[in-house]
Design an enzyme around this catalytic site. Structure first.
Site, PDB file in Angstrom:
ATOM      1  N   HIS A  30      -0.203   4.427   0.400  1.00  0.00           N
ATOM      2  CA  HIS A  30      -0.787   5.555   1.121  1.00  0.00           C
ATOM      3  C   HIS A  30      -1.183   5.080   2.512  1.00  0.00           C
ATOM      4  CE1 HIS A  30      -4.146   3.362  -0.713  1.00  0.00           C
ATOM      5  NE2 HIS A  30      -4.884   3.799   0.292  1.00  0.00           N
ATOM      6  N   LYS A  83       0.853  -1.191   0.000  1.00  0.00           N
ATOM      7  CA  LYS A  83       0.000   0.000   0.000  1.00  0.00           C
ATOM      8  C   LYS A  83       0.888   1.240   0.000  1.00  0.00           C
ATOM      9  CE  LYS A  83      -3.885   1.896   2.673  1.00  0.00           C
ATOM     10  NZ  LYS A  83      -4.702   1.717   3.904  1.00  0.00           N
TER      11      LYS A  83
END
Length: 232
Positions: free
Chosen positions: A118, A116
């Protein structure tokens, strides 16, 4: 963690009874099926175990109880539960819940297959990986998923310590397309040095088929498969 039982024979008997109950549960849940199924190694297997078909709350609850009972009977100690993506995520989660219900509260973590970029970022989610880590999965066919988990755990500074699986197929692994005289479980235990806890083994399935009239017609095919591809 609950200490191991003092009487090894009593512990073995409890494990065997639990394994028989699990085989029956898996068959009744249509998770363990009979027919002709091609394995990842290209073999035609007379049975197939698909933990993804533990697909409702009641089945997952019973599955978690089986994992927890098997672990507590084994006496394996650990600090963190790790569920590898994807099937290991719900398995690790429900095991953590059931152990907490039994008074053994352990942190739980899992990984994403795609990092991921963010929010918190990274591939690991949940509790920090620290100390002795228990990896939870359904079966081990080639040991690939376990080796990937081991790399993640070590990269986080923790110790891969044990693996809990539902079914040990007791079947020869393959390397470079060739059969080898050890199973994926043997490899993880003997070569990677991790403890392995399985709820049931192929031997327990054969015992169940032999003594249960409703499914006895499958015994010879499963026994022949084990004779050809099995390991002790």
């Amino acid at each position: 963690m609950v200490p191991p039982m003092s009487d090894p024979q009593a512990s073995r008997g409890d494990a065997d009874r639990l394994a028989g109950e699990f085989v029956q549960f898996a068959i009744e849940s249509d998770v363990l099926r009979f027919g002709r199924f091609q394995t990842k190694a290209g073999r035609l297997s007379p049975y197939f175990f698909n933990a993804g078909l533990f697909d409702d709350g009641a089945k997952m609850l019973r599955l978690a109880q089986f994992y927890a009972r098997a672990l507590l009977t084994s006496g394996i100690e650990f600090d963190v539960i790790f569920g590898p993506a994807y099937k290991g995520i719900p398995l690790g989660a429900v095991l953590a819940v059931e152990l907490a219900r039994l008074g053994v509260n352990k942190p739980f973590a899992y990984n994403r297959k795609e990092a991921k970029d963010h929010g918190e970022g990274g591939t690991l989610v949940g509790a920090p990986l620290a100390g002795r880590v228990l990896i939870v999965d359904d079966v081990m066919s080639a040991g690939t998923a376990v080796r990937q988990s081991i790399a993640l755990i070590r990269a986080a500074g923790a110790t891969p310590h044990a693996v809990a699986i539902a079914l040990d197929r007791q079947e020869k692994a393959t390397e470079d397309g060739r059969d080898v005289p050890w199973s994926a479980v043997d490899y993880v235990r003997d070569r990677l040095g991790l403890q392995v806890c399985s709820i049931a083994k192929l031997a327990h399935l054969l015992q169940y088929l032999q003594r249960t009239d409703e499914f006895s017609q499958h015994y010879e095919a499963v026994a022949a498969y084990r004779a050809q591809y099995g390991v002790d």
